[in-house]
Write a protein that holds these residues in place. Structure first.
Motif, mmCIF file in Angstrom:
data_model
loop_
_atom_site.group_PDB
_atom_site.id
_atom_site.type_symbol
_atom_site.label_atom_id
_atom_site.label_comp_id
_atom_site.label_asym_id
_atom_site.label_seq_id
_atom_site.Cartn_x
_atom_site.Cartn_y
_atom_site.Cartn_z
ATOM 1 N N UNK A 132 36.213 -81.790 25.597
ATOM 2 C CA UNK A 132 35.865 -81.127 24.332
ATOM 3 C C UNK A 132 36.814 -80.981 23.284
ATOM 4 N N UNK A 133 37.949 -80.513 23.878
ATOM 5 C CA UNK A 133 39.095 -80.372 23.017
ATOM 6 C C UNK A 133 39.601 -81.608 22.475
ATOM 7 N N UNK A 134 39.706 -82.931 23.287
ATOM 8 C CA UNK A 134 40.011 -83.976 22.920
ATOM 9 C C UNK A 134 39.010 -84.360 21.562
ATOM 10 N N UNK A 135 37.810 -84.082 21.940
ATOM 11 C CA UNK A 135 36.810 -84.790 20.822
ATOM 12 C C UNK A 135 37.020 -83.802 19.612
ATOM 13 N N UNK A 136 37.314 -82.565 19.695
ATOM 14 C CA UNK A 136 37.660 -82.086 18.300
ATOM 15 C C UNK A 136 38.697 -82.432 17.721
ATOM 16 N N UNK A 137 39.741 -82.641 18.600
ATOM 17 C CA UNK A 137 41.048 -83.238 17.702
ATOM 18 C C UNK A 137 40.612 -84.615 16.922
ATOM 19 N N UNK A 138 39.974 -85.322 17.654
ATOM 20 C CA UNK A 138 39.464 -86.609 16.868
ATOM 21 C C UNK A 138 38.647 -86.640 15.879
ATOM 22 N N UNK A 139 37.737 -85.644 15.748
ATOM 23 C CA UNK A 139 37.024 -85.335 14.554
ATOM 24 C C UNK A 139 37.925 -84.938 13.618
ATOM 25 N N UNK A 140 38.626 -83.950 13.759
ATOM 26 C CA UNK A 140 39.418 -83.513 12.891
ATOM 27 C C UNK A 140 40.464 -84.499 12.126
ATOM 28 N N UNK A 141 41.000 -85.624 13.090
ATOM 29 C CA UNK A 141 41.678 -86.413 12.700
ATOM 30 C C UNK A 141 40.748 -87.400 11.666
ATOM 31 N N UNK A 142 39.712 -87.603 12.131
ATOM 32 C CA UNK A 142 38.804 -88.813 11.356
ATOM 33 C C UNK A 142 38.617 -87.928 9.796
ATOM 34 N N UNK A 143 38.451 -86.568 9.872
ATOM 35 C CA UNK A 143 37.966 -85.808 8.577
ATOM 36 C C UNK A 143 39.115 -86.146 7.697
ATOM 37 N N UNK A 144 40.763 -85.805 8.471
ATOM 38 C CA UNK A 144 41.775 -85.792 7.636
ATOM 39 C C UNK A 144 41.973 -87.362 7.066
ATOM 40 N N UNK A 145 41.559 -88.525 7.762
ATOM 41 C CA UNK A 145 42.100 -89.689 7.400
ATOM 42 C C UNK A 145 40.941 -90.062 6.341
ATOM 43 N N UNK A 146 39.487 -89.589 6.318
ATOM 44 C CA UNK A 146 38.809 -90.000 5.340
ATOM 45 C C UNK A 146 39.008 -89.207 3.968
ATOM 46 N N UNK A 147 39.701 -87.935 4.082
ATOM 47 C CA UNK A 147 39.950 -87.134 2.815
ATOM 48 C C UNK A 147 40.916 -87.836 2.352
ATOM 49 N N UNK A 148 42.298 -88.270 2.856
ATOM 50 C CA UNK A 148 43.147 -88.758 2.565
ATOM 51 C C UNK A 148 42.984 -90.115 1.743
ATOM 52 N N UNK A 149 41.939 -90.812 2.263
ATOM 53 C CA UNK A 149 41.503 -92.215 1.869
ATOM 54 C C UNK A 149 40.867 -91.993 0.696
#
Length: 487
Positions: free
Chosen positions: A363-380
């Motif tokens: 669960x912790x790893x999935x949360x990290x992945x989702x947060x990273x995806x949101x960050x990359x999408x926002x940066x893009x």
């Protein structure tokens, strides 16, 4: 592995008109003029992608390359560029997919093989990566261009001497390359050369390079100076991350060279050597008493919820370090009930504890992945917005609002020079000293003269031309609308 969120794909329709030049009658052209609007400025996404990579914005470059691939899935340059951009944003799986597709199209392209080798390094497959680097060199790729990742592949194999040869090769050609310096220092520490590693790092440390200070902590840890490594970690990392790294740093010295490389470069600890920290030695609270009496008339204890370990590193199912401080226990206010036991509770089995820990880590790893995806999408999205604004500003600056007179139009742009010659032969005196221009409008192209200093000046010219038999009407091009001169 982090995934980028899907991006919008755009389809470009190209209308090829091979019919002879058609001259719009003045009445119809006048109607078109009323409906005229600002023409969109079309920018080649491939050029934008190259520019984004050149200025160090791989997320923007990846978005541009994907636009090209939406139009042409077999575009070799776009596939190769998308692989490099995906690798730069940390998505090795996507990079492998792009490079494999590119390799099928061009199996003798050394740079594609080198890119695939770099992606496999991120997946910790050094043996396959080394074969690809050898193939890339055989196909003409400069050894300097693959030295950085080839050196890391040798470190992951435990062959630090060969790794250091690669890093030295790169540093001789590009002195001061920060990543090569950091990897060289870590490689020297893996082989036990603490003094050499710190000497190599010193120029970057003096420049207050944060990544170099992190590398210094690993150098000290790998060479047996755990207290110094911990002090270095607290100096450059947030406290909760430094707390999580303490057991990690204390056990680095005991690892083999290849294990050290996997640990410091990818946070991957050997499964049988994963550092664990004991729970804080706090007194266990007394068992609560249930109001339901047991069969012997003695109140039965209620099962107590065990305290989680205090701030220890979290590892996923593959043994990768996850720097998070959240615990895997039920949160306060959750609906999980505390069950009153009628007999002495049994100790949970090791298998159950392991399963619960794995679920919490997943669960912790999935949360990290989702947060990273949101960050990359926002940066893009931010990068796209900024690039679009820059493009529009540039277009407005180079093409301000101007005033013209349209004298004809044609579907086939290259034939407008013939139409200009025809008009000039018929109205030579009226068109003397004028320069022909063109701008697209719907499925045709305007033939313009000008620009005129004002809208009224253009209208005055139209009035004079009408008396001489030249059908024309005024046209105003908006800011940013491109107008090309006809040779």
């Amino acid at each position: 592995m982090k995934k980028l969120s899907p991006i919008d794909l755009f389809t470009v329709s190209l209308v090829a008109l091979a019919s002879p030049l058609l001259i719009a009658p003045p009445a119809i052209a006048q109607m078109d003029s009323v409906a005229a609007g600002e023409e969109p400025l079309i920018v080649d996404p491939m050029i934008s992608a190259r520019d984004a990579m050149a200025r160090g914005d791989p997320a923007e470059a990846l978005a541009r390359y994907l636009r090209v691939l939406a139009r042409d899935p077999g575009d070799l340059e776009a596939l190769s560029g998308a692989g490099s951009a995906a690798l730069a944003v940390g998505d090795a799986d996507a990079a492998i997919n792009f490079f494999v597709r590119a390799e099928k199209i061009s199996p003798r392209d050394g740079r594609i093989k080198a890119g695939l080798g770099s992606a496999l390094i991120q997946k910790e497959q050094p043996r396959a990566a080394l074969r690809l680097f050898d193939n890339a060199a055989d196909l003409g790729v400069s050894p300097v261009d693959i030295a950085l990742d080839r050196g890391l592949a040798y470190d992951l194999r435990g062959d630090n001497r060969k790794a250091q040869v690669e890093y030295n090769l790169l540093l001789r050609t590009r002195p001061g390359e920060p990543e090569a310096i950091r990897r060289m220092a870590l490689s020297l520490a893996m082989s036990g050369d603490k003094v050499g590693a710190l000497t190599v790092l010193d120029p970057l440390l003096r420049k207050r390079d944060i990544a170099a200070w992190r590398a210094r902590a690993f150098v000290l840890a790998m060479t047996g100076d755990a207290p110094g490594a911990e002090a270095a970690a607290y100096a450059v990392l947030p406290r909760y991350q430094a707390d999580a790294l303490k057991p990690f740093l204390s056990r680095l010295a005991a690892l083999k060279a290849a294990e050290k490389a996997a640990a410091v470069h990818f946070g991957h600890f050997p499964e049988d050597k994963v550092p664990m920290e004991m729970a804080q030695a706090s007194p266990t609270p007394a068992a609560k008493v249930s109001p339901t009496p047991s069969s012997k008339g003695i109140p039965a204890p209620v099962a107590a919820v065990p305290s989680p370990p205090a701030s220890r590193p979290r590892f996923d199912s593959n043994g990768r370090l996850v720097l998070r401080s959240d615990a895997g226990t039920a949160k306060a206010g959750s609906s999980a009930p505390v069950v009153a036991m009628t007999s002495t509770p049994e100790e949970p089995s090791p298998q159950r504890v392991a399963a619960q820990q794995k679920a919490a880590d997943d669960r912790s790893l999935a949360e990290d992945r989702r947060a990273a995806q949101r960050k990359v999408a926002a940066e893009k999205a931010a990068a796209e917005k900024k690039a679009k604004a820059q493009e529009e500003a540039k277009a407005r600056k180079s093409n301000p609002e101007r005033y013209w007179v349209q004298i004809a139009s044609g579907a086939y742009k290259p034939d407008l020079d013939k139409e200009w010659a025809k008009q000039k032969s018929s109205h030579g005196k009226l068109l003397a000293g004028k320069t022909p221009w063109t701008t697209p409008y719907k499925a045709t192209n305007r033939l313009l003269i000008g620009p005129f200093p004002s809208k009224s000046a253009a209208q005055d010219y139209v009035n004079d031309a009408r008396t001489s038999g030249l059908s024309s009407f005024p046209v105003t091009t908006s800011s940013g609308q491109k107008v090309d001169r006809i040779n």
